[in-house]
Design a protein around this motif. Sequence first.
Motif, PDB file in Angstrom:
ATOM      1  N   ASN A  96       0.875  -1.164  -0.091  1.00  0.00           N
ATOM      2  CA  ASN A  96       0.118   0.054   0.139  1.00  0.00           C
ATOM      3  C   ASN A  96       0.927   1.301   0.029  1.00  0.00           C
ATOM      4  N   SER A  97       1.952   1.217   0.837  1.00  0.00           N
ATOM      5  CA  SER A  97       2.822   2.496   0.955  1.00  0.00           C
ATOM      6  C   SER A  97       3.519   2.591  -0.212  1.00  0.00           C
ATOM      7  N   PHE A  98       3.970   1.637  -1.057  1.00  0.00           N
ATOM      8  CA  PHE A  98       4.504   1.452  -2.377  1.00  0.00           C
ATOM      9  C   PHE A  98       3.728   1.970  -3.216  1.00  0.00           C
ATOM     10  N   THR A  99       2.508   1.689  -3.367  1.00  0.00           N
ATOM     11  CA  THR A  99       1.386   2.219  -4.332  1.00  0.00           C
ATOM     12  C   THR A  99       1.171   3.535  -4.144  1.00  0.00           C
ATOM     13  N   ASP A 100       1.483   4.193  -3.085  1.00  0.00           N
ATOM     14  CA  ASP A 100       1.308   5.684  -2.703  1.00  0.00           C
ATOM     15  C   ASP A 100       2.543   6.448  -3.301  1.00  0.00           C
ATOM     16  N   VAL A 101       3.734   5.660  -3.166  1.00  0.00           N
ATOM     17  CA  VAL A 101       4.928   6.404  -3.479  1.00  0.00           C
ATOM     18  C   VAL A 101       4.917   6.260  -5.202  1.00  0.00           C
ATOM     19  N   MET A 102       4.186   5.586  -5.771  1.00  0.00           N
ATOM     20  CA  MET A 102       4.162   5.250  -7.316  1.00  0.00           C
ATOM     21  C   MET A 102       3.313   6.356  -7.702  1.00  0.00           C
ATOM     22  N   CYS A 103       2.155   6.641  -7.012  1.00  0.00           N
ATOM     23  CA  CYS A 103       1.126   7.674  -7.475  1.00  0.00           C
ATOM     24  C   CYS A 103       1.544   9.090  -7.310  1.00  0.00           C
ATOM     25  N   ASN A 104       2.764   9.308  -6.690  1.00  0.00           N
ATOM     26  CA  ASN A 104       3.308  10.484  -6.501  1.00  0.00           C
ATOM     27  C   ASN A 104       3.680  10.817  -7.953  1.00  0.00           C
ATOM     28  N   PRO A 105       3.314  12.216  -8.391  1.00  0.00           N
ATOM     29  CA  PRO A 105       3.787  12.681  -9.780  1.00  0.00           C
ATOM     30  C   PRO A 105       5.177  12.918  -9.737  1.00  0.00           C
ATOM     31  N   PHE A 106       5.910  13.219  -8.568  1.00  0.00           N
ATOM     32  CA  PHE A 106       7.127  13.531  -8.632  1.00  0.00           C
ATOM     33  C   PHE A 106       8.243  12.442  -8.742  1.00  0.00           C
ATOM     34  N   HIS A 107       7.615  11.120  -8.391  1.00  0.00           N
ATOM     35  CA  HIS A 107       8.498  10.012  -8.538  1.00  0.00           C
ATOM     36  C   HIS A 107       8.728   9.397  -9.533  1.00  0.00           C
ATOM     37  N   ASN A 108       9.806   9.190 -10.151  1.00  0.00           N
ATOM     38  CA  ASN A 108       9.858   8.282 -11.497  1.00  0.00           C
ATOM     39  C   ASN A 108      10.025   6.846 -11.170  1.00  0.00           C
ATOM     40  N   PRO A 109       9.110   5.980 -11.590  1.00  0.00           N
ATOM     41  CA  PRO A 109       9.055   4.566 -11.644  1.00  0.00           C
ATOM     42  C   PRO A 109      10.538   4.210 -11.788  1.00  0.00           C
ATOM     43  N   GLN A 114      12.635   7.276  -2.306  1.00  0.00           N
ATOM     44  CA  GLN A 114      13.403   8.157  -1.128  1.00  0.00           C
ATOM     45  C   GLN A 114      11.958   9.108  -0.305  1.00  0.00           C
ATOM     46  N   SER A 115      11.062   8.350  -0.334  1.00  0.00           N
ATOM     47  CA  SER A 115       9.840   8.920   0.213  1.00  0.00           C
ATOM     48  C   SER A 115       9.915   8.894   1.706  1.00  0.00           C
ATOM     49  N   LYS A 116       9.829   9.930   2.332  1.00  0.00           N
ATOM     50  CA  LYS A 116       9.839   9.930   3.927  1.00  0.00           C
ATOM     51  C   LYS A 116       8.852   8.940   4.683  1.00  0.00           C
ATOM     52  N   THR A 117       7.784   9.263   4.062  1.00  0.00           N
ATOM     53  CA  THR A 117       6.382   8.390   4.242  1.00  0.00           C
ATOM     54  C   THR A 117       6.673   6.984   4.281  1.00  0.00           C
ATOM     55  N   PHE A 118       7.313   6.416   3.157  1.00  0.00           N
ATOM     56  CA  PHE A 118       7.706   5.243   3.068  1.00  0.00           C
ATOM     57  C   PHE A 118       8.770   4.654   4.121  1.00  0.00           C
ATOM     58  N   ASP A 119       9.418   5.612   4.277  1.00  0.00           N
ATOM     59  CA  ASP A 119      10.813   5.160   5.270  1.00  0.00           C
ATOM     60  C   ASP A 119      10.148   4.922   6.747  1.00  0.00           C
ATOM     61  N   GLY A 120       9.077   5.983   6.940  1.00  0.00           N
ATOM     62  CA  GLY A 120       8.633   5.985   8.271  1.00  0.00           C
ATOM     63  C   GLY A 120       7.749   4.736   8.707  1.00  0.00           C
ATOM     64  N   ILE A 121       7.079   4.018   7.424  1.00  0.00           N
ATOM     65  CA  ILE A 121       6.320   3.025   7.426  1.00  0.00           C
ATOM     66  C   ILE A 121       7.114   1.686   7.618  1.00  0.00           C
ATOM     67  N   VAL A 122       8.333   1.968   7.001  1.00  0.00           N
ATOM     68  CA  VAL A 122       9.374   0.820   7.257  1.00  0.00           C
ATOM     69  C   VAL A 122       9.981   0.798   8.627  1.00  0.00           C
ATOM     70  N   SER A 123      10.193   2.107   9.100  1.00  0.00           N
ATOM     71  CA  SER A 123      11.006   1.965  10.246  1.00  0.00           C
ATOM     72  C   SER A 123       9.959   1.648  11.382  1.00  0.00           C
ATOM     73  N   GLY A 124       8.683   1.831  11.355  1.00  0.00           N
ATOM     74  CA  GLY A 124       7.626   1.446  12.259  1.00  0.00           C
ATOM     75  C   GLY A 124       7.629  -0.095  12.175  1.00  0.00           C
ATOM     76  N   MET A 125       7.547  -0.782  11.310  1.00  0.00           N
ATOM     77  CA  MET A 125       7.581  -2.175  10.969  1.00  0.00           C
ATOM     78  C   MET A 125       8.890  -3.004  11.844  1.00  0.00           C
TER      79      MET A 125
END
Length: 130
Positions: A96-109, A114-125
């Motif tokens: 789900n978090s990866f999908t959010d990263v891919m939906c960011n128009p500034f991220h090139n697949p 380098q998403s702080k949100t994705f990083d935060g979710i991984v850190s939380g796990m």
Amino acid sequence: AENYPLYIRSVPSQNELKFHYTVHTSLDVVEEKISAVGKSLGDQRELYLGLLYPTEDYRVYGYVTNSKVKFVIVVDSSNTSLRDNEIRSMFRKLHNSFTDVMCNPFHNPGDPIQSKTFDGIVSGMMVQTG
């Protein structure tokens, strides 16, 4: 096939290089499992591959999305409290978090994540399972 990591994170971080090898090895196992399962899957939305292989120090789990994105989670072998359904749930959260990263128009697949949100979710796990 494009098999290069977009994101690797380890605690402590000095182990990261060792995990590059583990992750690359496990991607080969993922490929084998996908081709073994092959066409019988049909249009399955997700593919939890379960334990790819155990080593002396780690247990390596795999997950593949319907768009062929592969996730790998490496858990310390001494952590016996982690159940299969918890690993599955971690993969869903990652997906789900990866999908959010891919939906960011500034991220090139294809670029490293380098998403702080994705990083935060991984850190939380990692804190949860640590």
